[in-house]
Design a protein around this motif. Structure first.
Motif, PDB file in Angstrom:
ATOM      1  N   SER A 116       0.828  -1.204   0.000  1.00  0.00           N
ATOM      2  CA  SER A 116       0.000   0.000   0.000  1.00  0.00           C
ATOM      3  C   SER A 116       0.861   1.253   0.000  1.00  0.00           C
ATOM      4  CB  SER A 116      -0.932  -0.019   1.216  1.00  0.00           C
ATOM      5  OG  SER A 116      -1.704   1.156   1.284  1.00  0.00           O
ATOM      6  N   SER A 117       1.940   1.225   0.789  1.00  0.00           N
ATOM      7  CA  SER A 117       2.840   2.384   0.847  1.00  0.00           C
ATOM      8  C   SER A 117       3.546   2.604  -0.477  1.00  0.00           C
ATOM      9  CB  SER A 117       3.885   2.175   1.956  1.00  0.00           C
ATOM     10  OG  SER A 117       3.266   2.068   3.221  1.00  0.00           O
ATOM     11  N   LEU A 118       3.941   1.538  -1.126  1.00  0.00           N
ATOM     12  CA  LEU A 118       4.618   1.660  -2.422  1.00  0.00           C
ATOM     13  C   LEU A 118       3.691   2.275  -3.474  1.00  0.00           C
ATOM     14  CD1 LEU A 118       6.615  -1.695  -2.676  1.00  0.00           C
ATOM     15  CD2 LEU A 118       7.560   0.598  -2.493  1.00  0.00           C
ATOM     16  N   ARG A 119       2.414   1.951  -3.376  1.00  0.00           N
ATOM     17  CA  ARG A 119       1.459   2.529  -4.336  1.00  0.00           C
ATOM     18  C   ARG A 119       1.187   3.998  -4.048  1.00  0.00           C
ATOM     19  NH1 ARG A 119      -0.921  -2.794  -3.956  1.00  0.00           N
ATOM     20  NH2 ARG A 119      -2.176  -2.133  -2.164  1.00  0.00           N
ATOM     21  N   ARG A 120       1.256   4.359  -2.765  1.00  0.00           N
ATOM     22  CA  ARG A 120       0.939   5.728  -2.354  1.00  0.00           C
ATOM     23  C   ARG A 120       2.118   6.674  -2.493  1.00  0.00           C
ATOM     24  NH1 ARG A 120      -0.346   3.867   2.378  1.00  0.00           N
ATOM     25  NH2 ARG A 120       1.151   5.247   3.388  1.00  0.00           N
ATOM     26  N   ILE A 121       3.279   6.219  -2.069  1.00  0.00           N
ATOM     27  CA  ILE A 121       4.449   7.082  -1.953  1.00  0.00           C
ATOM     28  C   ILE A 121       5.410   6.817  -3.096  1.00  0.00           C
ATOM     29  CG2 ILE A 121       6.348   7.792  -0.443  1.00  0.00           C
ATOM     30  CD1 ILE A 121       4.737   6.604   1.898  1.00  0.00           C
ATOM     31  N   ARG A 122       5.854   7.882  -3.754  1.00  0.00           N
ATOM     32  CA  ARG A 122       6.759   7.724  -4.893  1.00  0.00           C
ATOM     33  C   ARG A 122       8.180   8.172  -4.554  1.00  0.00           C
ATOM     34  NH1 ARG A 122       4.662   4.265  -8.040  1.00  0.00           N
ATOM     35  NH2 ARG A 122       6.204   4.921  -9.602  1.00  0.00           N
ATOM     36  N   LEU A 127       9.520   6.478   1.649  1.00  0.00           N
ATOM     37  CA  LEU A 127       9.442   5.025   1.690  1.00  0.00           C
ATOM     38  C   LEU A 127      10.440   4.387   2.651  1.00  0.00           C
ATOM     39  CD1 LEU A 127       8.853   4.128  -2.053  1.00  0.00           C
ATOM     40  CD2 LEU A 127       7.329   3.644  -0.142  1.00  0.00           C
ATOM     41  N   SER A 128      11.478   5.108   2.995  1.00  0.00           N
ATOM     42  CA  SER A 128      12.501   4.543   3.874  1.00  0.00           C
ATOM     43  C   SER A 128      11.902   4.099   5.206  1.00  0.00           C
ATOM     44  CB  SER A 128      13.613   5.563   4.120  1.00  0.00           C
ATOM     45  OG  SER A 128      14.298   5.848   2.923  1.00  0.00           O
ATOM     46  N   ASN A 129      11.026   4.928   5.771  1.00  0.00           N
ATOM     47  CA  ASN A 129      10.396   4.578   7.044  1.00  0.00           C
ATOM     48  C   ASN A 129       9.491   3.358   6.908  1.00  0.00           C
ATOM     49  OD1 ASN A 129      11.641   6.696   8.345  1.00  0.00           O
ATOM     50  ND2 ASN A 129       9.921   8.113   8.054  1.00  0.00           N
ATOM     51  N   GLU A 130       8.805   3.259   5.765  1.00  0.00           N
ATOM     52  CA  GLU A 130       7.906   2.131   5.545  1.00  0.00           C
ATOM     53  C   GLU A 130       8.695   0.818   5.417  1.00  0.00           C
ATOM     54  OE1 GLU A 130       4.760   2.602   5.811  1.00  0.00           O
ATOM     55  OE2 GLU A 130       4.958   4.786   5.911  1.00  0.00           O
ATOM     56  N   VAL A 131       9.803   0.890   4.707  1.00  0.00           N
ATOM     57  CA  VAL A 131      10.644  -0.295   4.567  1.00  0.00           C
ATOM     58  C   VAL A 131      11.228  -0.690   5.918  1.00  0.00           C
ATOM     59  CG1 VAL A 131      12.767  -1.205   3.540  1.00  0.00           C
ATOM     60  CG2 VAL A 131      11.181   0.132   2.146  1.00  0.00           C
ATOM     61  N   GLU A 132      11.626   0.291   6.701  1.00  0.00           N
ATOM     62  CA  GLU A 132      12.164   0.008   8.035  1.00  0.00           C
ATOM     63  C   GLU A 132      11.105  -0.636   8.923  1.00  0.00           C
ATOM     64  OE1 GLU A 132      14.725  -0.479  11.093  1.00  0.00           O
ATOM     65  OE2 GLU A 132      15.144   0.032   8.999  1.00  0.00           O
ATOM     66  N   GLU A 231      11.133 -16.747  -1.486  1.00  0.00           N
ATOM     67  CA  GLU A 231      10.470 -15.469  -1.755  1.00  0.00           C
ATOM     68  C   GLU A 231      10.709 -14.440  -0.651  1.00  0.00           C
ATOM     69  OE1 GLU A 231       9.223 -14.661  -4.523  1.00  0.00           O
ATOM     70  OE2 GLU A 231       9.308 -16.652  -5.420  1.00  0.00           O
ATOM     71  N   PHE A 232      10.780 -14.889   0.605  1.00  0.00           N
ATOM     72  CA  PHE A 232      11.043 -13.948   1.694  1.00  0.00           C
ATOM     73  C   PHE A 232      12.406 -13.295   1.520  1.00  0.00           C
ATOM     74  CE2 PHE A 232       7.967 -16.923   3.439  1.00  0.00           C
ATOM     75  CZ  PHE A 232       7.074 -16.074   4.079  1.00  0.00           C
ATOM     76  N   GLU A 233      13.398 -14.088   1.173  1.00  0.00           N
ATOM     77  CA  GLU A 233      14.745 -13.563   0.989  1.00  0.00           C
ATOM     78  C   GLU A 233      14.826 -12.660  -0.241  1.00  0.00           C
ATOM     79  OE1 GLU A 233      17.896 -16.714   2.651  1.00  0.00           O
ATOM     80  OE2 GLU A 233      16.575 -17.528   1.123  1.00  0.00           O
ATOM     81  N   LYS A 234      14.105 -13.024  -1.284  1.00  0.00           N
ATOM     82  CA  LYS A 234      14.117 -12.200  -2.496  1.00  0.00           C
ATOM     83  C   LYS A 234      13.616 -10.791  -2.191  1.00  0.00           C
ATOM     84  CE  LYS A 234      13.298 -16.144  -5.562  1.00  0.00           C
ATOM     85  NZ  LYS A 234      12.330 -16.799  -6.467  1.00  0.00           N
ATOM     86  N   VAL A 235      12.543 -10.707  -1.395  1.00  0.00           N
ATOM     87  CA  VAL A 235      12.013  -9.393  -1.027  1.00  0.00           C
ATOM     88  C   VAL A 235      13.028  -8.631  -0.183  1.00  0.00           C
ATOM     89  CG1 VAL A 235      10.273  -8.217   0.387  1.00  0.00           C
ATOM     90  CG2 VAL A 235       9.582 -10.005  -1.216  1.00  0.00           C
ATOM     91  N   ASP A 236      13.683  -9.305   0.756  1.00  0.00           N
ATOM     92  CA  ASP A 236      14.683  -8.644   1.587  1.00  0.00           C
ATOM     93  C   ASP A 236      15.802  -8.050   0.733  1.00  0.00           C
ATOM     94  OD1 ASP A 236      13.302  -9.313   3.881  1.00  0.00           O
ATOM     95  OD2 ASP A 236      14.475 -11.110   4.275  1.00  0.00           O
ATOM     96  N   VAL A 237      16.254  -8.815  -0.249  1.00  0.00           N
ATOM     97  CA  VAL A 237      17.337  -8.354  -1.120  1.00  0.00           C
ATOM     98  C   VAL A 237      16.894  -7.155  -1.954  1.00  0.00           C
ATOM     99  CG1 VAL A 237      18.784  -8.969  -3.091  1.00  0.00           C
ATOM    100  CG2 VAL A 237      18.500 -10.573  -1.210  1.00  0.00           C
ATOM    101  N   VAL A 238      15.719  -7.261  -2.543  1.00  0.00           N
ATOM    102  CA  VAL A 238      15.221  -6.177  -3.398  1.00  0.00           C
ATOM    103  C   VAL A 238      15.002  -4.899  -2.591  1.00  0.00           C
ATOM    104  CG1 VAL A 238      13.275  -5.401  -4.800  1.00  0.00           C
ATOM    105  CG2 VAL A 238      14.210  -7.693  -5.131  1.00  0.00           C
ATOM    106  N   LEU A 239      14.446  -5.028  -1.389  1.00  0.00           N
ATOM    107  CA  LEU A 239      14.230  -3.840  -0.560  1.00  0.00           C
ATOM    108  C   LEU A 239      15.553  -3.228  -0.124  1.00  0.00           C
ATOM    109  CD1 LEU A 239      11.244  -4.923   1.739  1.00  0.00           C
ATOM    110  CD2 LEU A 239      11.184  -3.455  -0.292  1.00  0.00           C
ATOM    111  N   GLY A 240      16.543  -4.076   0.135  1.00  0.00           N
ATOM    112  CA  GLY A 240      17.852  -3.554   0.511  1.00  0.00           C
ATOM    113  C   GLY A 240      18.487  -2.760  -0.606  1.00  0.00           C
ATOM    114  N   ALA A 241      18.249  -3.173  -1.835  1.00  0.00           N
ATOM    115  CA  ALA A 241      18.777  -2.450  -2.991  1.00  0.00           C
ATOM    116  C   ALA A 241      17.930  -1.222  -3.311  1.00  0.00           C
ATOM    117  CB  ALA A 241      18.815  -3.377  -4.193  1.00  0.00           C
ATOM    118  N   PHE A 242      16.649  -1.319  -2.975  1.00  0.00           N
ATOM    119  CA  PHE A 242      15.693  -0.269  -3.308  1.00  0.00           C
ATOM    120  C   PHE A 242      15.951   1.001  -2.493  1.00  0.00           C
ATOM    121  CE2 PHE A 242      11.147   1.190  -2.475  1.00  0.00           C
ATOM    122  CZ  PHE A 242      11.085   1.934  -3.632  1.00  0.00           C
ATOM    123  N   VAL A 243      16.109   0.850  -1.185  1.00  0.00           N
ATOM    124  CA  VAL A 243      16.363   2.000  -0.319  1.00  0.00           C
ATOM    125  C   VAL A 243      17.823   2.414  -0.471  1.00  0.00           C
ATOM    126  CG1 VAL A 243      16.431   2.814   2.058  1.00  0.00           C
ATOM    127  CG2 VAL A 243      14.608   1.282   1.314  1.00  0.00           C
TER     128      VAL A 243
END
Length: 296
Positions: A116-122, A127-132, A231-243
């Motif tokens: 939901s946050s990813l759709r709302r916040i660009r 987004l850093s707080n949401e990922v945290e 899949e859990f690890e894939k999301v962790d990796v992508v979010l780590g690269a994203f922020v």
């Protein structure tokens, strides 16, 4: 919730009533499924597939428990220590299954909120707080899992089964099957909890910065590394690269990629929840059947 274990008091009948022998089709079916599950747990990468096998195992166990001869023989064993062991084991399996369901529910809620946050916040700063927050939820879930596994392993280490030397062959065969069913059930739940909690990116020191450095490598190498993870690890990796991605172009690319990974993870969690729900109902059915047998 499941009723508390019975502690029936009854004298044993002098006359022995035999269980279906090892050659009975249902007994052979349960033992065959146990062997297949052990092999699948060691080789299969599909947790949903393994949960489906566990559900099928309990369908056969419940059929076996509903055989009239099985019920009469179990009733004949009232007051024996192994009866309490079987009841305690069924309750323990329910408790661990309940913990796994709660963990998956919490994870799905965190994934949904982050989506939901990813759709709302660009913007990256928002987004850093949401990922945290998502990362903190992951860590809380990991603590719950760690405690559950610690308690489970402590019980397994201290556990001692009662002797069956004075029992006839048929009773020994039945007790052996029920003990094996409990063992594979707890092993499957342990594998599931480890599957959810394990994350290379979160577990290593300075994991996020390390992942960010890896992002600069070739895309092919990155894909190969990510595909090896669940899949859990894939999301962790992508979010780590994203922020922390500095360029607008890179941020937009990672934004889309993070959304796709989260959608896939949500579907994976839903599949696991569905599988656990079926097993939870089967566990309740098995326990109720045992309690009803010992109540009559």
């Amino acid at each position: 919730m499941a009723p508390s274990p019975l502690h029936p008091k009854a004298s044993r009948h002098a006359r022995s009533i035999s269980l279906p022998s090892r050659s009975h089709p249902l007994t052979l079916q349960v033992e065959g499924q146990l062997q297949r599950l052990k092999a699948s747990e060691a080789t299969s990468s599909s947790m949903c597939h393994n949960l489906g096998g566990l559900r099928d195992l309990y369908d056969s166990v419940n059929d076996l428990l509903h055989l009239p001869l099985t019920q009469r023989t179990l009733a004949q064993e009232l007051g024996q220590k192994w009866i309490d062991e079987v009841l305690d084991g069924s309750l323990r399996s329910l408790d661990v299954c309940g913990t796994a369901r709660d963990v998956l529910s919490q994870m799905k809620q965190s994934v949904t909120e982050l989506q939901s946050s990813l759709r709302r916040i660009r913007g990256e700063s928002g987004l850093s707080n949401e990922v945290e927050a998502y990362n903190m939820s992951r860590k809380k879930v990991t603590k719950v899992i760690s405690k559950c596994l610690g308690d489970l392993r402590k019980v397994q280490k201290q556990r001692a089964f009662s002797s069956l030397l004075d029992k006839n062959h048929d009773i020994v065969a039945m007790v052996s099957v029920l003990r094996k069913v409990e063992a594979i059930t707890l092993s499957m739940f342990e594998s599931l909890l480890l599957f959810v909690s394990r994350s290379k990116a979160m577990s290593r020191p300075n994991g996020w910065s390390l992942v960010s450095n890896l992002i600069n490598k070739k895309r092919v190498a990155e894909d190969e590394e990510v595909m090896e993870r669940c899949e859990f690890e894939k999301v962790d990796v992508v979010l780590g690269a994203f922020v922390g991605h500095k360029t607008h172009k890179g941020f937009e690319f990672r934004h889309v990629e993070a959304q796709k990974r989260l959608e896939t993870l949500e579907l994976s969690i839903q599949d696991l929840e569905d599988g656990l729900e079926c097993i939870f109902r089967s566990l309740i059915k098995t326990r109720v059947t045992l309690l009803n047998i010992l109540n009559h």
